[in-house]
Design a protein around this motif. Structure first.
Motif, short mmCIF file in Angstrom:
data_model
loop_
_atom_site.label_atom_id
_atom_site.label_comp_id
_atom_site.label_asym_id
_atom_site.label_seq_id
_atom_site.Cartn_x
_atom_site.Cartn_y
_atom_site.Cartn_z
N PRO A 111 0.80 -1.23 0.00
CA PRO A 111 0.00 0.00 0.00
C PRO A 111 0.84 1.28 0.00
O PRO A 111 0.37 2.32 -0.46
CB PRO A 111 -0.82 -0.12 1.29
N THR A 112 2.05 1.21 0.50
CA THR A 112 2.93 2.38 0.48
C THR A 112 3.55 2.62 -0.89
O THR A 112 4.15 3.66 -1.13
CB THR A 112 4.06 2.19 1.51
N GLU A 113 3.40 1.64 -1.79
CA GLU A 113 3.98 1.73 -3.13
C GLU A 113 2.93 1.99 -4.21
O GLU A 113 3.27 2.35 -5.33
CB GLU A 113 4.72 0.43 -3.47
N GLY A 114 1.68 1.72 -3.90
CA GLY A 114 0.62 1.79 -4.89
C GLY A 114 -0.22 0.54 -4.80
O GLY A 114 -0.78 0.22 -3.76
N GLY A 115 -0.31 -0.20 -5.89
CA GLY A 115 -1.01 -1.47 -5.89
C GLY A 115 -2.51 -1.32 -5.91
O GLY A 115 -3.07 -0.26 -6.21
N LEU A 116 -3.20 -2.40 -5.58
CA LEU A 116 -4.66 -2.44 -5.67
C LEU A 116 -5.33 -1.62 -4.58
O LEU A 116 -6.40 -1.05 -4.79
CB LEU A 116 -5.14 -3.89 -5.60
N TRP A 117 -4.75 -1.62 -3.39
CA TRP A 117 -5.35 -0.91 -2.26
C TRP A 117 -4.29 0.00 -1.64
O TRP A 117 -3.76 -0.28 -0.56
CB TRP A 117 -5.90 -1.90 -1.24
N PRO A 118 -3.96 1.11 -2.29
CA PRO A 118 -2.87 1.97 -1.81
C PRO A 118 -3.32 2.94 -0.72
O PRO A 118 -4.51 3.25 -0.60
CB PRO A 118 -2.47 2.72 -3.07
N LEU A 204 -3.01 -1.70 7.51
CA LEU A 204 -4.43 -1.42 7.74
C LEU A 204 -4.87 -0.39 6.72
O LEU A 204 -4.43 0.76 6.75
CB LEU A 204 -4.65 -0.92 9.17
N VAL A 205 -5.73 -0.82 5.78
CA VAL A 205 -6.09 0.02 4.64
C VAL A 205 -7.60 0.09 4.48
O VAL A 205 -8.34 -0.78 4.96
CB VAL A 205 -5.46 -0.51 3.33
N PHE A 215 -3.63 -11.40 1.48
CA PHE A 215 -2.22 -11.75 1.63
C PHE A 215 -1.55 -11.59 0.28
O PHE A 215 -1.96 -12.19 -0.70
CB PHE A 215 -2.04 -13.18 2.13
N GLY A 216 -0.53 -10.73 0.22
CA GLY A 216 0.17 -10.47 -1.03
C GLY A 216 1.57 -11.05 -1.01
O GLY A 216 2.26 -11.01 0.02
N HIS A 217 2.01 -11.59 -2.14
CA HIS A 217 3.35 -12.16 -2.25
C HIS A 217 4.38 -11.08 -2.55
O HIS A 217 4.19 -10.25 -3.44
CB HIS A 217 3.39 -13.21 -3.37
N ASP A 218 5.48 -11.13 -1.82
CA ASP A 218 6.62 -10.26 -2.12
C ASP A 218 7.62 -10.95 -3.03
O ASP A 218 8.18 -10.33 -3.93
CB ASP A 218 7.33 -9.85 -0.82
N ALA A 219 7.85 -12.24 -2.80
CA ALA A 219 8.79 -13.00 -3.63
C ALA A 219 8.54 -14.48 -3.40
O ALA A 219 8.11 -14.90 -2.32
CB ALA A 219 10.23 -12.65 -3.29
N CYS A 220 8.82 -15.28 -4.43
CA CYS A 220 8.66 -16.72 -4.34
C CYS A 220 9.89 -17.41 -4.92
O CYS A 220 10.49 -16.92 -5.89
CB CYS A 220 7.43 -17.19 -5.12
N ASP A 221 10.26 -18.53 -4.33
CA ASP A 221 11.18 -19.44 -4.98
C ASP A 221 10.34 -20.64 -5.42
O ASP A 221 9.12 -20.62 -5.27
CB ASP A 221 12.34 -19.81 -4.05
N PRO A 222 10.92 -21.69 -5.97
CA PRO A 222 10.08 -22.79 -6.45
C PRO A 222 9.26 -23.47 -5.37
O PRO A 222 8.28 -24.16 -5.68
CB PRO A 222 11.12 -23.77 -7.04
N ASP A 223 9.62 -23.29 -4.10
CA ASP A 223 8.96 -24.03 -3.04
C ASP A 223 8.06 -23.20 -2.13
O ASP A 223 7.15 -23.75 -1.51
CB ASP A 223 10.01 -24.74 -2.16
N ALA A 224 8.32 -21.92 -2.01
CA ALA A 224 7.58 -21.13 -1.01
C ALA A 224 7.66 -19.65 -1.34
O ALA A 224 8.43 -19.23 -2.22
CB ALA A 224 8.14 -21.40 0.39
N CYS A 225 6.87 -18.86 -0.61
CA CYS A 225 6.79 -17.42 -0.85
C CYS A 225 6.85 -16.66 0.47
O CYS A 225 6.41 -17.16 1.51
CB CYS A 225 5.49 -17.05 -1.56
N ALA A 226 7.34 -15.43 0.40
CA ALA A 226 7.24 -14.47 1.50
C ALA A 226 6.24 -13.41 1.08
O ALA A 226 6.04 -13.15 -0.11
CB ALA A 226 8.59 -13.84 1.80
N GLY A 227 5.60 -12.77 2.07
CA GLY A 227 4.61 -11.77 1.71
C GLY A 227 4.23 -10.88 2.86
O GLY A 227 4.91 -10.83 3.89
N HIS A 228 3.12 -10.17 2.69
CA HIS A 228 2.63 -9.22 3.68
C HIS A 228 1.12 -9.31 3.74
O HIS A 228 0.48 -9.84 2.82
CB HIS A 228 3.06 -7.80 3.31
N LEU A 229 0.53 -8.77 4.81
CA LEU A 229 -0.91 -8.81 5.00
C LEU A 229 -1.52 -7.42 4.87
O LEU A 229 -0.89 -6.42 5.24
CB LEU A 229 -1.26 -9.35 6.40
N LEU A 230 -2.74 -7.39 4.35
CA LEU A 230 -3.57 -6.19 4.37
C LEU A 230 -4.83 -6.51 5.15
O LEU A 230 -5.38 -7.61 5.03
CB LEU A 230 -3.95 -5.75 2.96
#
Length: 569
Positions: A111-118, A204-205, A215-230
């Motif tokens: 949300p601090t960068e833009g995206g769907l719910w900025p 909180l948006v 839950f949005g993904h920040d990065a994924c490798d072939p097995d798993a992902c890291a992300g953040h919550l809105l």
């Protein structure tokens, strides 16, 4: 997971619409006829003719390429709770357009960068750090402002503190009770400090009614992902009883998506959303959201568990939580980790079947019991084993209801259909137009001989291998429920035409009996008469032709039904 639009396309400028809130579904609709055209380099994406109404139809030339039943927000966006029949909310269908334009995982803008719910430029932002590795981002002024009450005068709004404390409790539950992996961190993917620290970030948006969590993904490798919550900034206008219920529901749901991402990159929606709804009840046993979404599954038990309706996230996919709760209660809390470990298997239903076999269980047996429990829900709960919350569910819907039944249809893998019979008393006949091997049937009486109400344990069980019309049993007058269950894991359905009635003549799916007098035992061809001329004799073999009885009362009836009676000439 939310799908991203192709580079260079500002999806926010493409289309907006409204979200209708009905009794149990949120139907998003486009309100104008608009052709969506996206350019990727020099290649033009096929135009999408968006039509009004609950179904969105995408057409490429004259070829219909997709029918999308838009029920809920896309990807991991949380379902809107139902406020009241007929209520309406305005919402942006940006994420839906993204789904249509480019399937696939991509890094979600925060949300601090833009995206769907900025966040809006007018928002004044602050952060709150929890000692368990969580950081909550919130607005103290502007469109996404949170409730600012601070009763403990610690300088942090109580709502923000509640979100952080709830998230910490939920993650502790997942770790300590179920033995689950923690969400992946930014550091594990060499992302740096995207939220200003290495903590798991919760934003909180203002969703403007389009969703209540994500839950949005920040990065994924072939097995798993890291992300953040809105998370919704204040839940104003939502149907939760209070902020505590809202936070408990959405935080437990979205954090389970974060845990899922530590096991699998892109699980099927019927698994990802169903288990996330299960997690709501794991944290809050009285979860109303869990019950409401399980009702969506019970309303469509004739649909295959692993083939939800078309659309980004249909209610049915969330409602599969009922199945996951059944399995986890059956096998214990450690089963959750085992499920998530196979969540990325290409053939997930087969992997789950193998998982059950490894634990001394069988998918067929589990599905038959699950289907029996599902019948004993809502107004039919209370007289036999079922889910602990069975009486709080709405219950299944009868395919047919009356003194006889006649159904000719396909029965899909891992499904169940239920039929209610008003029986006048005496023999109950059953037949099939053709063999239906693999299909399983049970007959359950309504307690006390009532037309409908709590059902007793199955009195009879049989399969569809033998199509011959037969008397199931001589039964007292009252209500009965017949269940037709396909517990076979297969890509093929079972075609069956079944019927049941109080007399042989009333069976609609089998050939009628020869007219009286058309055949006879003597050489003259003349028919004989007797006391039984108006009623055909039961077969010489077991009256039910392979029924398995679970009722001591019926055990003494079956020998009586085996007595040979003089056949109609």
């Amino acid at each position: 997971m939310t799908r991203a639009a192709p580079p260079g396309i500002d999806v926010a400028d493409v289309v907006t619409g409204t979200a209708d809130t009905g009794d149990d579904r949120v139907a998003s609709r486009f309100v104008s006829d608009t052709d969506l055209v996206a350019e990727v380099g020099d290649a033009r994406v096929a135009p999408i003719d968006v039509v009004s109404g609950p179904d969105l139809v995408a057409e490429a030339g004259d070829a219909r390429v997709a029918t999308i039943d838009v029920v809920f927000g896309p990807g991991d966006a949380r379902v809107l709770p139902i406020e009241r029949p007929g209520a309406r909310r305005r919402g942006t269908l940006v994420a839906l357009a993204a789904v249509l334009l480019l399937p696939g995982l991509a890094r979600a803008e925060r949300p601090t960068e833009g995206g769907l719910w900025p966040y809006d430029p007018k928002d004044i932002l602050a952060t709150h750090d929890h000692p368990d590795g969580l950081r909550v981002h919130y607005s103290v002024d502007g469109p996404s402002v949170v409730p600012l009450a601070d009763l403990d005068a610690d300088g942090v709004p109580d709502y923000v503190t509640r979100v952080a404390d709830t998230a910490a409790e939920v993650l502790a539950l997942y770790r300590d009770v179920f033995g689950l992996r923690p969400p992946r961190s930014e550091a594990e993917h060499d992302l740096g400090s995207l939220g200003g620290s290495e903590a798991l970030d919760i934003y909180l948006v203002e969703f403007a009614g389009a969703a209540d969590g994500h839950f949005g993904h920040d990065a994924c490798d072939p097995d798993a992902c890291a992300g953040h919550l809105l998370l919704e900034n204040d839940f104003a206008g939502y149907a939760y009883a209070d902020l505590a219920e809202a936070v408990d529901t959405v935080v437990s749901h979205e954090l389970f998506h974060a845990v899922q991402a530590a096991y699998v990159v892109d699980p099927p929606v019927w698994f990802s959303e169903g288990t996330a709804v299960w997690a709501e009840r794991a944290y809050r046993p009285d979860s109303r959201d869990f019950l409401r979404l399980c009702d969506a599954y019970l309303a469509d038990t004739g649909r295959s568990l692993f083939k939800p309706p078309a659309g980004p996230v249909p209610a049915f996919a969330y409602g599969t939580a009922l199945w996951w709760d059944f399995l986890i209660e059956r096998h214990g809390p450690e089963f959750v980790d085992a499920l998530l470990q196979v969540g990325g298997t290409p053939d997930l239903p087969a992997a789950i079947a193998e998982l059950l076999l490894g634990r001394g269980d069988d998918l067929r047996a589990a599905w038959l019991e699950f289907s029996a429990w599902n019948l004993a829900t809502g107004p039919r709960a209370g007289a036999r084993d079922s889910h602990a919350y069975a009486e709080q569910l709405a219950g299944v819907i009868a395919e047919q209801d009356g003194s006889s039944l006649d159904d000719d249809d396909r029965f899909f893998s891992l499904t169940a259909r239920y039929y209610r019979l008003d029986h006048p008393g005496g023999p109950l006949w059953f037949g099939l137009a053709a063999p239906a091997p693999g299909l399983e049937f049970t007959l359950q009486a309504v307690a006390g001989g009532a037309p409908d109400g709590p059902v007793e344990p199955p009195q009879l069980a049989w399969d569809g291998a033998d199509p011959e019309p037969r008397i199931l049993a001589d039964l007292p007058a009252g209500g009965f429920w017949l269940a037709a269950v396909n517990p076979v894991l297969s890509d093929m359905s079972i075609q069956a035409h079944l019927c049941a009635a109080a007399t042989r003549e009333a069976l609609a799916c089998v050939d009628p009996l020869p007219a009286p007098g058309s055949t006879g035992d003597d050489t003259t061809g003349e028919g004989t008469t007797g006391d039984d001329t108006d009623e055909p004799a039961p077969p010489e073999r077991d009256a039910c032709g392979g029924c398995r009885t679970g009722s001591p009362v019926l055990a003494w009836l079956l020998p009586l039904l085996r007595r040979r009676r003089r056949r109609v000439p």
